[in-house]
Write a protein that holds these residues in place. Structure first.
Motif, PDB file in Angstrom:
ATOM      1  N   UNK A 146      64.060  -6.941  43.760  1.00 62.41           N
ATOM      2  CA  UNK A 146      64.362  -8.161  44.496  1.00 62.41           C
ATOM      3  C   UNK A 146      63.180  -9.137  44.480  1.00 62.41           C
ATOM      4  N   UNK A 147      62.110  -8.760  43.803  1.00 63.05           N
ATOM      5  CA  UNK A 147      60.883  -9.549  43.753  1.00 63.05           C
ATOM      6  C   UNK A 147      60.761 -10.205  42.383  1.00 63.05           C
ATOM      7  N   UNK A 148      60.497 -11.512  42.325  1.00 54.14           N
ATOM      8  CA  UNK A 148      60.349 -12.177  41.036  1.00 54.14           C
ATOM      9  C   UNK A 148      59.227 -11.577  40.167  1.00 54.14           C
ATOM     10  N   UNK A 149      58.255 -10.946  40.811  1.00 50.30           N
ATOM     11  CA  UNK A 149      57.148 -10.315  40.083  1.00 50.30           C
ATOM     12  C   UNK A 149      57.395  -8.818  39.864  1.00 50.30           C
ATOM     13  N   UNK A 150      58.631  -8.384  40.068  1.00 49.66           N
ATOM     14  CA  UNK A 150      58.956  -6.966  40.027  1.00 49.66           C
ATOM     15  C   UNK A 150      58.605  -6.254  38.743  1.00 49.66           C
ATOM     16  N   UNK A 151      58.888  -6.864  37.597  1.00 46.61           N
ATOM     17  CA  UNK A 151      58.573  -6.204  36.313  1.00 46.61           C
ATOM     18  C   UNK A 151      57.073  -5.971  36.169  1.00 46.61           C
ATOM     19  N   UNK A 152      56.296  -6.978  36.538  1.00 47.14           N
ATOM     20  CA  UNK A 152      54.838  -6.840  36.453  1.00 47.14           C
ATOM     21  C   UNK A 152      54.340  -5.788  37.446  1.00 47.14           C
ATOM     22  N   UNK A 153      54.968  -5.751  38.622  1.00 45.40           N
ATOM     23  CA  UNK A 153      54.577  -4.754  39.617  1.00 45.40           C
ATOM     24  C   UNK A 153      54.876  -3.347  39.114  1.00 45.40           C
ATOM     25  N   UNK A 154      56.028  -3.163  38.485  1.00 41.17           N
ATOM     26  CA  UNK A 154      56.372  -1.843  37.962  1.00 41.17           C
ATOM     27  C   UNK A 154      55.391  -1.411  36.878  1.00 41.17           C
ATOM     28  N   UNK A 155      55.019  -2.328  36.005  1.00 47.39           N
ATOM     29  CA  UNK A 155      54.019  -2.016  34.967  1.00 47.39           C
ATOM     30  C   UNK A 155      52.687  -1.643  35.606  1.00 47.39           C
ATOM     31  N   UNK A 156      52.301  -2.377  36.643  1.00 42.66           N
ATOM     32  CA  UNK A 156      51.039  -2.084  37.330  1.00 42.66           C
ATOM     33  C   UNK A 156      51.097  -0.707  37.998  1.00 42.66           C
ATOM     34  N   UNK A 157      52.233  -0.353  38.595  1.00 43.59           N
ATOM     35  CA  UNK A 157      52.374   0.962  39.216  1.00 43.59           C
ATOM     36  C   UNK A 157      52.232   2.071  38.173  1.00 43.59           C
ATOM     37  N   UNK A 158      52.800   1.863  37.005  1.00 44.14           N
ATOM     38  CA  UNK A 158      52.661   2.850  35.924  1.00 44.14           C
ATOM     39  C   UNK A 158      51.203   2.983  35.505  1.00 44.14           C
ATOM     40  N   UNK A 159      50.496   1.859  35.407  1.00 40.79           N
ATOM     41  CA  UNK A 159      49.070   1.902  35.041  1.00 40.79           C
ATOM     42  C   UNK A 159      48.241   2.604  36.108  1.00 40.79           C
ATOM     43  N   UNK A 160      48.694   2.519  37.365  1.00 43.29           N
ATOM     44  CA  UNK A 160      47.969   3.157  38.469  1.00 43.29           C
ATOM     45  C   UNK A 160      48.184   4.664  38.504  1.00 43.29           C
ATOM     46  N   UNK A 161      49.165   5.155  37.739  1.00 45.91           N
ATOM     47  CA  UNK A 161      49.367   6.594  37.680  1.00 45.91           C
ATOM     48  C   UNK A 161      50.733   7.072  38.103  1.00 45.91           C
ATOM     49  N   UNK A 162      51.642   6.170  38.442  1.00 47.04           N
ATOM     50  CA  UNK A 162      53.005   6.586  38.770  1.00 47.04           C
ATOM     51  C   UNK A 162      53.694   7.077  37.513  1.00 47.04           C
ATOM     52  N   UNK A 163      54.544   8.069  37.689  1.00 45.46           N
ATOM     53  CA  UNK A 163      55.330   8.568  36.567  1.00 45.46           C
ATOM     54  C   UNK A 163      56.404   7.553  36.214  1.00 45.46           C
ATOM     55  N   UNK A 164      56.850   7.602  34.976  1.00 46.94           N
ATOM     56  CA  UNK A 164      57.936   6.716  34.554  1.00 46.94           C
ATOM     57  C   UNK A 164      59.253   7.295  35.040  1.00 46.94           C
ATOM     58  N   UNK A 165      60.154   6.559  35.652  1.00 47.25           N
ATOM     59  CA  UNK A 165      60.001   5.153  36.015  1.00 47.25           C
ATOM     60  C   UNK A 165      59.003   4.984  37.153  1.00 47.25           C
TER      61      UNK A 165
END
Length: 100
Positions: free
Chosen positions: A45-64
């Protein structure tokens, strides 16, 4: 990344989620059962959502990248990590100060 850091530093418990994700729902329900009201940020629901998801993955979250759970500003992980902590009895002590 900046929005993630701001949200997690300003709030004790934050779950980055998607409205259509059943695992996100399950983690959120677990926290509600533990009497914790996390800040739930729906990245779809966030316009920056795709970038946030990529950042979460870089921080160490598993995919997705969701659900991504932060407690005290620290990344705890996704569903597997949260459920493992819960089953071992280690999650409740982390949440004690946020329980109502």
């Amino acid at each position: 990344m900046e929005k993630i850091l701001r949200l997690t530093s300003e709030n004790g418990v934050v779950i980055f989620s998607k409205t259509t994700c059943c695992l996100c729902y399950a983690v959120n329900m677990l926290f509600n059962q533990l009497r914790v009201n996390p800040v739930v940020h729906e990245i779809d629901q966030d316009p920056e959502g795709r970038e946030m998801e990529k950042a979460l993955l870089r921080m160490g979250c598993n995919s997705p990248g969701v659900p991504a759970v932060f407690i005290n500003g620290k990344l705890v992980g996704s569903t597997n990590e949260v459920m493992s902590l819960h089953l071992s009895g280690s999650l409740t002590p982390l949440l004690k100060q946020y329980q109502s």
